[in-house]
Design an enzyme around this catalytic site. Structure first.
Site, mmCIF file in Angstrom:
data_model
loop_
_atom_site.group_PDB
_atom_site.id
_atom_site.type_symbol
_atom_site.label_atom_id
_atom_site.label_comp_id
_atom_site.label_asym_id
_atom_site.label_seq_id
_atom_site.Cartn_x
_atom_site.Cartn_y
_atom_site.Cartn_z
ATOM 1 N N ASP A 119 -7.488 -52.903 -45.683
ATOM 2 C CA ASP A 119 -8.622 -53.100 -46.587
ATOM 3 C C ASP A 119 -9.005 -54.582 -46.592
ATOM 4 O O ASP A 119 -8.139 -55.465 -46.616
ATOM 5 C CB ASP A 119 -8.259 -52.634 -48.006
ATOM 6 C CG ASP A 119 -9.478 -52.441 -48.880
ATOM 7 O OD1 ASP A 119 -9.799 -51.275 -49.191
ATOM 8 O OD2 ASP A 119 -10.113 -53.450 -49.241
ATOM 9 N N HIS B 8 -12.064 -41.624 -47.187
ATOM 10 C CA HIS B 8 -10.973 -42.541 -46.865
ATOM 11 C C HIS B 8 -9.849 -42.358 -47.868
ATOM 12 O O HIS B 8 -10.082 -42.127 -49.053
ATOM 13 C CB HIS B 8 -11.424 -43.996 -46.840
ATOM 14 C CG HIS B 8 -12.206 -44.439 -48.040
ATOM 15 N ND1 HIS B 8 -13.514 -44.069 -48.257
ATOM 16 C CD2 HIS B 8 -11.857 -45.225 -49.098
ATOM 17 C CE1 HIS B 8 -13.943 -44.613 -49.385
ATOM 18 N NE2 HIS B 8 -12.948 -45.320 -49.932
ATOM 19 N N HIS C 284 -6.738 -44.414 -49.439
ATOM 20 C CA HIS C 284 -6.093 -45.717 -49.601
ATOM 21 C C HIS C 284 -4.583 -45.496 -49.605
ATOM 22 O O HIS C 284 -4.077 -44.573 -50.260
ATOM 23 C CB HIS C 284 -6.445 -46.338 -50.958
ATOM 24 C CG HIS C 284 -7.889 -46.652 -51.177
ATOM 25 N ND1 HIS C 284 -8.377 -47.939 -51.154
ATOM 26 C CD2 HIS C 284 -8.950 -45.861 -51.475
ATOM 27 C CE1 HIS C 284 -9.685 -47.924 -51.432
ATOM 28 N NE2 HIS C 284 -10.048 -46.673 -51.633
HETATM 29 P P1 AMP Z 1 -13.739 -46.966 -52.465
HETATM 30 O O1 AMP Z 1 -14.111 -47.584 -53.773
HETATM 31 O O2 AMP Z 1 -12.603 -45.991 -52.581
HETATM 32 O O3 AMP Z 1 -14.948 -46.392 -51.740
HETATM 33 O O4 AMP Z 1 -13.135 -48.124 -51.588
HETATM 34 C C1 AMP Z 1 -13.787 -48.743 -50.532
HETATM 35 C C2 AMP Z 1 -12.859 -49.786 -49.987
HETATM 36 O O5 AMP Z 1 -13.369 -50.245 -48.762
HETATM 37 C C3 AMP Z 1 -12.676 -51.000 -50.898
HETATM 38 O O6 AMP Z 1 -11.290 -51.140 -51.231
HETATM 39 C C4 AMP Z 1 -13.198 -52.157 -50.036
HETATM 40 O O7 AMP Z 1 -12.458 -53.345 -50.215
HETATM 41 C C5 AMP Z 1 -13.027 -51.596 -48.641
HETATM 42 N N1 AMP Z 1 -13.904 -52.183 -47.623
HETATM 43 C C6 AMP Z 1 -15.230 -52.393 -47.721
HETATM 44 N N2 AMP Z 1 -15.700 -52.943 -46.573
HETATM 45 C C7 AMP Z 1 -14.636 -53.064 -45.750
HETATM 46 C C8 AMP Z 1 -14.458 -53.576 -44.428
HETATM 47 N N3 AMP Z 1 -15.487 -54.066 -43.702
HETATM 48 N N4 AMP Z 1 -13.214 -53.563 -43.879
HETATM 49 C C9 AMP Z 1 -12.181 -53.088 -44.592
HETATM 50 N N5 AMP Z 1 -12.269 -52.586 -45.841
HETATM 51 C C10 AMP Z 1 -13.488 -52.586 -46.416
#
Ligand code: AMP
Length: 122
Positions: A33, A104, A106
């Site tokens: 992340d 996704h 986590h």
């Molecule tokens: P969610 O709120 O479950 O949709 O989480 C989305 C996650 O994607 C967040 O923890 C962000 O920090 C992560 N994220 C967003 N853009 C990127 C990126 N380019 N590379 C890696 N993680 C990302």
């Protein structure tokens, strides 16, 4: 929520923006992340265009489903998370503040992770 092919994870899958990859196979990609909330914070995504777990399990093939869930377990094993423990989380939709409309999971680990969920009072 409709699938948006311009979402950031679709762009990572197409190689348009970089990621810190930890695992990849035919069905899945895992990467760190960009804004880690724990010492280990990895995202595992299916390669297909699915917004949520409901969307994925309704539309994906058996091979995609098996491939994705095997990848989640493989990443946990590869990163050595089983021993100390870890948390899996999948935000879905507005109430959970899902930011990226591509399914996704986590994986959080590397420190005590606190309570399962901040208590929500209605
Ligand atoms: P969610 O709120 O479950 O949709 O989480 C989305 C996650 O994607 C967040 O923890 C962000 O920090 C992560 N994220 C967003 N853009 C990127 C990126 N380019 N590379 C890696 N993680 C990302």
């Amino acid at each position: 929520m409709a699938y948006d092919p311009q979402n950031v994870f679709a762009r990572i899958l197409r190689g348009e923006i970089p990621c810190r990859k930890v695992y990849e196979d035919e069905w899945s990609l895992a990467f760190h992340d960009i804004n880690p909330l724990a010492p280990v914070h990895v995202l595992v995504i299916p390669k297909g265009p699915y917004v949520s777990m409901a969307d994925f399990t309704a539309k994906a093939s058996d091979a995609e489903l098996a491939g994705f869930f095997r990848a989640v377990g493989q990443v946990a094993r590869d990163l050595g998370l089983e021993e100390g423990g870890y948390r899996m989380l999948a935000n879905t939709g507005a109430a959970a503040n899902q930011e990226v409309p591509h399914l996704h999971v986590h994986l959080f680990a590397g420190a005590p992770l606190g309570p399962m969920l901040k208590k929500v009072v209605v």
